[in-house]
Scaffold this motif. Sequence first.
Motif, PDB file in Angstrom:
ATOM      1  N   VAL A 168      -4.561   8.583  -3.339  1.00  0.00           N
ATOM      2  CA  VAL A 168      -4.307   7.583  -2.784  1.00  0.00           C
ATOM      3  C   VAL A 168      -5.228   7.228  -2.259  1.00  0.00           C
ATOM      4  CG1 VAL A 168      -1.696   8.622  -2.752  1.00  0.00           C
ATOM      5  CG2 VAL A 168      -2.966   8.911  -0.735  1.00  0.00           C
ATOM      6  N   ASP A 169      -4.499   5.059  -1.717  1.00  0.00           N
ATOM      7  CA  ASP A 169      -6.166   4.781  -0.542  1.00  0.00           C
ATOM      8  C   ASP A 169      -4.631   4.109   0.470  1.00  0.00           C
ATOM      9  OD1 ASP A 169      -8.103   2.603   0.099  1.00  0.00           O
ATOM     10  OD2 ASP A 169      -8.885   3.204  -1.724  1.00  0.00           O
ATOM     11  N   CYS A 170      -5.921   4.143   1.440  1.00  0.00           N
ATOM     12  CA  CYS A 170      -5.037   3.966   2.927  1.00  0.00           C
ATOM     13  C   CYS A 170      -5.729   1.952   2.676  1.00  0.00           C
ATOM     14  CB  CYS A 170      -5.161   4.603   3.599  1.00  0.00           C
ATOM     15  SG  CYS A 170      -6.304   5.012   4.250  1.00  0.00           S
ATOM     16  N   ILE A 192      -7.016  11.342   0.602  1.00  0.00           N
ATOM     17  CA  ILE A 192      -6.564   9.498   0.908  1.00  0.00           C
ATOM     18  C   ILE A 192      -7.701   9.501   1.446  1.00  0.00           C
ATOM     19  CG2 ILE A 192      -5.187   8.733   2.772  1.00  0.00           C
ATOM     20  CD1 ILE A 192      -4.488  12.030   3.492  1.00  0.00           C
ATOM     21  N   THR A 219       0.740  -0.880   0.256  1.00  0.00           N
ATOM     22  CA  THR A 219      -0.215   0.162   0.109  1.00  0.00           C
ATOM     23  C   THR A 219       1.292   1.387   0.057  1.00  0.00           C
ATOM     24  OG1 THR A 219      -1.981  -1.126   1.429  1.00  0.00           O
ATOM     25  CG2 THR A 219      -2.121   1.531   0.969  1.00  0.00           C
ATOM     26  N   VAL A 259      -3.775  15.986  -0.832  1.00  0.00           N
ATOM     27  CA  VAL A 259      -4.088  14.698  -1.061  1.00  0.00           C
ATOM     28  C   VAL A 259      -5.214  14.099  -0.667  1.00  0.00           C
ATOM     29  CG1 VAL A 259      -2.839  12.497  -0.701  1.00  0.00           C
ATOM     30  CG2 VAL A 259      -1.176  14.449  -0.738  1.00  0.00           C
ATOM     31  N   GLU A 263       3.093   2.273  -3.363  1.00  0.00           N
ATOM     32  CA  GLU A 263       2.146   2.127  -4.739  1.00  0.00           C
ATOM     33  C   GLU A 263       1.391   3.347  -4.505  1.00  0.00           C
ATOM     34  OE1 GLU A 263      -0.810  -0.901  -4.417  1.00  0.00           O
ATOM     35  OE2 GLU A 263      -0.476  -2.104  -5.738  1.00  0.00           O
ATOM     36  N   GLY A 264       1.326   3.785  -3.039  1.00  0.00           N
ATOM     37  CA  GLY A 264       0.482   4.887  -3.053  1.00  0.00           C
ATOM     38  C   GLY A 264       1.800   6.427  -3.212  1.00  0.00           C
ATOM     39  N   TYR A 301      -0.260   9.477   5.322  1.00  0.00           N
ATOM     40  CA  TYR A 301      -0.024  10.231   3.699  1.00  0.00           C
ATOM     41  C   TYR A 301      -0.639  11.475   3.841  1.00  0.00           C
ATOM     42  CZ  TYR A 301      -1.003   5.899   0.894  1.00  0.00           C
ATOM     43  OH  TYR A 301      -0.015   4.852   0.173  1.00  0.00           O
ATOM     44  N   THR A 340       4.388   6.025  -4.521  1.00  0.00           N
ATOM     45  CA  THR A 340       4.394   6.390  -6.363  1.00  0.00           C
ATOM     46  C   THR A 340       3.596   7.095  -6.924  1.00  0.00           C
ATOM     47  OG1 THR A 340       6.044   3.807  -6.215  1.00  0.00           O
ATOM     48  CG2 THR A 340       5.311   5.006  -8.860  1.00  0.00           C
ATOM     49  N   THR A 341       2.071   6.990  -6.242  1.00  0.00           N
ATOM     50  CA  THR A 341       1.350   7.771  -6.575  1.00  0.00           C
ATOM     51  C   THR A 341       1.479   9.100  -6.631  1.00  0.00           C
ATOM     52  OG1 THR A 341      -0.051   6.280  -6.230  1.00  0.00           O
ATOM     53  CG2 THR A 341      -1.200   8.471  -7.072  1.00  0.00           C
ATOM     54  N   LEU A 342       2.050   9.721  -5.445  1.00  0.00           N
ATOM     55  CA  LEU A 342       2.564  10.690  -5.768  1.00  0.00           C
ATOM     56  C   LEU A 342       3.522  11.592  -6.118  1.00  0.00           C
ATOM     57  CD1 LEU A 342       1.470  10.840  -1.520  1.00  0.00           C
ATOM     58  CD2 LEU A 342       0.134  12.026  -3.886  1.00  0.00           C
TER      59      LEU A 342
END
Length: 738
Positions: A685-687, A710, A651, A708, A654-655, A697, A657-659
């Motif tokens: 992003v998704d926690c 979340i 998680t 951001v 991935e998160g 995040y 990297t999105t940022l």
Amino acid sequence: MTVGPTKPRVLIVGLGMIGASFAKALSLSQSATVIGLDAQPGVAEKARAMGIVDEAVTFSELKVSFDVVILAVPVLAMGSVLAQLKPWLTGDTVISDVGSVKGAVVEATLEALGELPSGFVPGHPIAGAERSGLAAAKSDLFDHHLLILTPLPTSSPTAVQLLTRLWQSVGADVVTMSVARHDEVLAATSHLPHLLAFSLVDTLARESENREIFRYAAGGFRDFTRIAASDPTMWHDVFLANREATLNILRRFQADLDVLADAIENREGDTLKSVFGRAKSARDYFTEILSSRQRHGDDIRKNLIAAPVRSGLTGQVEVPGDRSISHRAVILAALAEGQSQLRGFGSGSDNRTTLEALRKLGVCIEADDAGGLLVTGVGRLGLKAADSPLYMGNSATSMRLLAGVLSAQSFSSELIGDASLSQRPMERIQQPLQQMGARVDLSARKTAPVVMHPVTALEPLDYRLPMASAQVKTTLLLAGLCSGVSMRLQEAGPSRNHTELLLKRLGCPVHTDSGVVTLGPTSQWSGFNCDIPGDFSLAAVHLAAASLVPDSHLTVTGVGVNPSRLGLLAVLARMGARIRLMHHRDLGGEPVADIQVDYAPLVATDSEADVSGLTIDEFPLLFVLATQAQGVSRFSGIRELRFKETDRLKTMVEGLTTLGADIELKGGAVIIRGQNERPLDGGIVDCGGDHRVALAYVVAAQTALRPVIIRNSGRVLSAYPDFAEHALALGYSVTVED
């Protein structure tokens, strides 16, 4: 039997409100092709015209193939329906139902088919509505409601897997339990209330003059008796089908009514207050559980919107009481003899879960005038069997620690949890408890539900823990305490030692030396007073944010600084953070201090594997800080992060990297190339409902280029109820969005 990517064909027999709702939800989810069948002429065809089912058939023209059949007909009709379907069933057909009585369904299936097929897995959705019929179909009826599967010894794991997937696709939280346990639970929570409502209304209305009473009835009477408007024929079937379990709980209730009647007659006010107090506490907790399940999607799907701040974070804050110590303190207080007073008890939902489980086990726990807890202990073997499974919500700590306690008791117990907790590994406590002689059952996936069976006695244990885990260690220590046996535990690495410190305070023979924890045979301990310091893991969020945001200067007061929790500070020190501990003192055997933090430029670091057990909850924060540090950071020995509320490794990678972070997961290690003066970007992003990931995040957003969002971060507010208020006071930019 279809379990792969191909959509299974599901035949739903009975298109009343439940059957039609499942059909509608399943069709909308596009996870199956839905075929409708109803004994009433024209209903299935009407359902097809309304888009509730994809195909419509009749018993006389059942010429379609299907992989799964769901029986949504009255319980006493299931045998005859199965007999009609028998010619079209194959060895691969998965068979289930939605009836509220499982024993009768099993008997009917055996009689109709002559055997219990491997694809037969009884089921029951805990959902419903007052309206009935096809027009009442609701596609969201099962959303975040429990679906109970009751696999039999003959049930195929593949069938259980397929049914689980289908019910989850319509939003249900799937749990499993035995047929007998299901019928006991439903007799207590559904069948008995209906019986009482029918009886009360009948008593008041039986004679004509009593009908006048209804003119004066308020909303409470209406709410209590609403279920007496249910279908009498259906409930006639239910009570006859679940006769034994209903009679058992009815007779227990009659005995409890006699106690209340005697107390009123004899003016025994203490008895009334005790019963009413327990009932209020249980009802409040039930309301919280029910609300949590019904709002589960809304709460978890709440978004936190965190934006970059314009100036430094400043001020002073006191975080809630330490969650780990709170769990352990209230359990040991419950097992003590006499009263204990706990001050500063953690306010998060996980701690409340442990409280209410202990109340269900017969422990009296009251809030005092100062906001603390007054616990009247029952002794290490004085707990009483709960009358239904103990719901652990999302708290793995509650489940594992109480499993240790209950392994030594003289009664059976079942621990269940929400969908997230039901994925967490429980074999790590099952194996050593079984070495002690405990009888512990898990699901086929070695997860919850956890069922404890009584044994005559437990045996001493000499065990090497395969991972650094304070939860597993404490589970075993509690089992040893309650059973009075000795144990020797070799730790795989450093972990929190709150349990050992509490036991030493209570005079228990516990010793630690070079990673080995020994416990001698323990007799009973007395009640105690305990002050619980602030939670370091929650304070860590503010320490990380202030280290990252220029011009920050803040203080977190009254924080527990147990060395077994301070791995984060050691890593931050290597990264160049400016953190100072002040005003050291002792609080109930735990070291406490105020922590002051100032902004400082950070440099990269390599984390040492032996620090992981001391830093396990703070790695998401470290990953964020490393993205802004100068150089390349490498974090290894952190595989345990995969087994938390989410797979935190996956998680977070991935998160971030999105940022825009330069981060990768390589060979079990997380490698982060710090961007120094180039901040993270914003984004969505998704926690995954994991509050520690969400808070990481939030920290990342404080210096990002854009806000951001979340997703699924509602659990932050249950784990840290005052977070939004504290964040605002310190200067964060955070809002909550439904």
